[in-house]
Every structure is written in structure tokens, then in C-alpha cells.
Design an enzyme around this catalytic site. Structure first.
Site, PDB file in Angstrom:
ATOM      1  CE1 TYR A 198      38.694   1.205 -49.134  1.00  0.00           C
ATOM      2  CE2 TYR A 198      37.066   2.320 -50.340  1.00  0.00           C
ATOM      3  CZ  TYR A 198      37.701   2.051 -49.082  1.00  0.00           C
ATOM      4  OH  TYR A 198      37.461   2.759 -48.015  1.00  0.00           O
ATOM      5  CG  PHE A 255      44.763  -0.424 -44.180  1.00  0.00           C
ATOM      6  CD1 PHE A 255      44.164   0.890 -44.256  1.00  0.00           C
ATOM      7  CD2 PHE A 255      45.443  -0.741 -45.102  1.00  0.00           C
ATOM      8  CE1 PHE A 255      44.533   1.592 -45.690  1.00  0.00           C
ATOM      9  CE2 PHE A 255      45.686  -0.397 -46.251  1.00  0.00           C
ATOM     10  CZ  PHE A 255      45.090   0.826 -46.447  1.00  0.00           C
ATOM     11  CG  ASP A 256      39.412   1.844 -45.570  1.00  0.00           C
ATOM     12  OD1 ASP A 256      38.411   1.524 -44.985  1.00  0.00           O
ATOM     13  OD2 ASP A 256      39.545   2.905 -46.259  1.00  0.00           O
ATOM     14  CB  ILE A 297      47.062   7.887 -51.156  1.00  0.00           C
ATOM     15  CG1 ILE A 297      46.285   6.572 -51.665  1.00  0.00           C
ATOM     16  CG2 ILE A 297      46.745   8.066 -49.729  1.00  0.00           C
ATOM     17  CD1 ILE A 297      46.935   5.327 -51.172  1.00  0.00           C
ATOM     18  CE1 TYR A 343      46.084   7.984 -46.208  1.00  0.00           C
ATOM     19  CE2 TYR A 343      46.508   5.567 -46.481  1.00  0.00           C
ATOM     20  CZ  TYR A 343      45.646   6.522 -46.655  1.00  0.00           C
ATOM     21  OH  TYR A 343      44.284   6.441 -46.964  1.00  0.00           O
ATOM     22  CG  PHE A 387      44.530   0.055 -51.847  1.00  0.00           C
ATOM     23  CD1 PHE A 387      43.258   0.187 -51.215  1.00  0.00           C
ATOM     24  CD2 PHE A 387      45.533   0.802 -51.841  1.00  0.00           C
ATOM     25  CE1 PHE A 387      43.525   1.046 -50.158  1.00  0.00           C
ATOM     26  CE2 PHE A 387      45.826   1.479 -50.964  1.00  0.00           C
ATOM     27  CZ  PHE A 387      44.652   1.676 -49.852  1.00  0.00           C
TER      28      PHE A 387
END
Length: 189
Positions: A71, A85-86, A105, A131, A148
């Protein structure tokens, strides 16, 4: 999204259209833009937006199934993709998760239902499904909408079977898989 770089859709008069793209990448890029346009045209984003990029094969995943995921996550800023961010792309480890376990999440749990092995999907997740007001310190600001791109690389489906005492036994109740390579019951890549 259809096989062989086709996409089909209905317009606002419910007329069906098909588009053939010159490459898989062009079809996926178009599908991503469709998802972003859906988000930008929604007065209030109160649920997860999902857009398949590649369908994958096999049975669709459900709650209790174990997945290994590649991902990338972006902040949704200025009506489009902001900063990453990830991501676990270009890393050695895939993310392992069991759908419905509450370890990720809520937007992922919802958005990945029905995906198949090899499938890729674009998810736009509102803050309430991500979040929320707390965010993630240093990475995700409070009340952030997230985007995502997820790919299911491996799947281990929950199999219901009858135990020796006649009671239903689920692989969900078994201990964690062994860390020994290729003994964890996941199908091959």
C-alpha cells in the site's frame, strides 16, 4: 474496471459506455481520477469511496480472512493527492492483517471487502473512518481525509469446518501462523 484495459460506466442519463485504454497504467490512472472526481463532487464525504484499479482473481475477501497488502497512503489536500504519509512499497515486508480484527482503520476494513488476490483498489477515506480529530502525531494532521492505493498480494480465507465434537471450528480461532517461511498457509504469489 473490466479485463483487457476496458472500463465501463453509466452517465447521468443511465447510458452505458465502455472505454478501452492503450495500457493497464492508462486504465488505472483514469480510474484514480474518477475516484478523485467523485470525492470532489460530494458535498460531504461521509463514507469510504472505493475504485477498483485491477480486479484480481479468485474469491472476494470477507471479514476474518487474512491478507498481505502492499500500500501507499497520501493526504488528500487541495482537492487531490498531497504528500505520502505511509507506504510499504519498496520495503521487504507486506502488511499482514485480518479483516474485521480492528487492527487497522475502519476505512480499510470497509474499503477492502470483496477484493481478490492480485486486485488493486483506490480508497478515499474521510476522517471519521480514519484517524479522526486526533490524527497521528507528525504524520497525519487532525481531521485528514486519506487516499490509499492497496494491492492484495496474498490471501488466506477463513474456512469453516466441523471439529471432531461436531462444533464449528474456524481458522480464526487457531494460534498465530508460524514465522517459518511458506508454512503460514498463504497462497503463493
Amino acid at each position: 474496471v473490466q479485463l483487457n484495459n476496458y472500463s465501463t460506466f453509466y452517465d447521468d442519463q443511465r447510458q452505458n459506455w465502455s472505454i478501452m485504454f492503450e495500457s493497464e497504467k492508462a486504465a488505472m490512472d483514469f480510474s484514480k481520477q474518477v475516484c478523485i472526481a467523485k470525492c470532489n463532487s460530494s458535498p460531504v464525504l461521509d463514507s469510504v469511496l472505493c475504485q477498483d484499479l485491477l480486479l484480481g482473481e479468485g474469491q472476494g475477501v470477507e471479514g476474518g480472512d487474512s491478507l498481505e497488502i502492499a500500500y501507499t497512503g497520501w493526504l488528500f489536500q487541495n482537492n487531490g493527492l498531497g504528500q505520502v504519509f505511509d507506504s510499504n512499497i519498496n520495503k521487504d515486508k507486506l502488511l499482514r492483517l485480518r479483516l474485521g480484527s480492528g487492527k487497522v482503520i475502519k476505512g480499510w476494513e470497509e474499503g477492502m471487502m470483496g477484493m481478490k488476490k492480485g486486485g488493486r483498489r483506490y480508497l478515499i477515506i474521510p476522517p471519521a473512518w480514519a484517524y479522526g480529530a486526533q490524527g497521528v502525531a507528525g504524520r497525519v494532521p487532525p481531521d485528514s481525509t486519506l487516499v490509499f492505493e492497496v494491492e492484495v498480494r496474498r490471501v488466506k480465507l477463513v474456512k469453516e469446518c466441523s471439529g471432531s465434537d461436531g462444533q464449528s471450528v474456524s481458522s480464526r480461532d487457531s494460534p498465530a501462523p508460524s514465522p517459518v517461511p511458506n508454512s503460514d498457509g498463504f497462497s503463493a504469489d
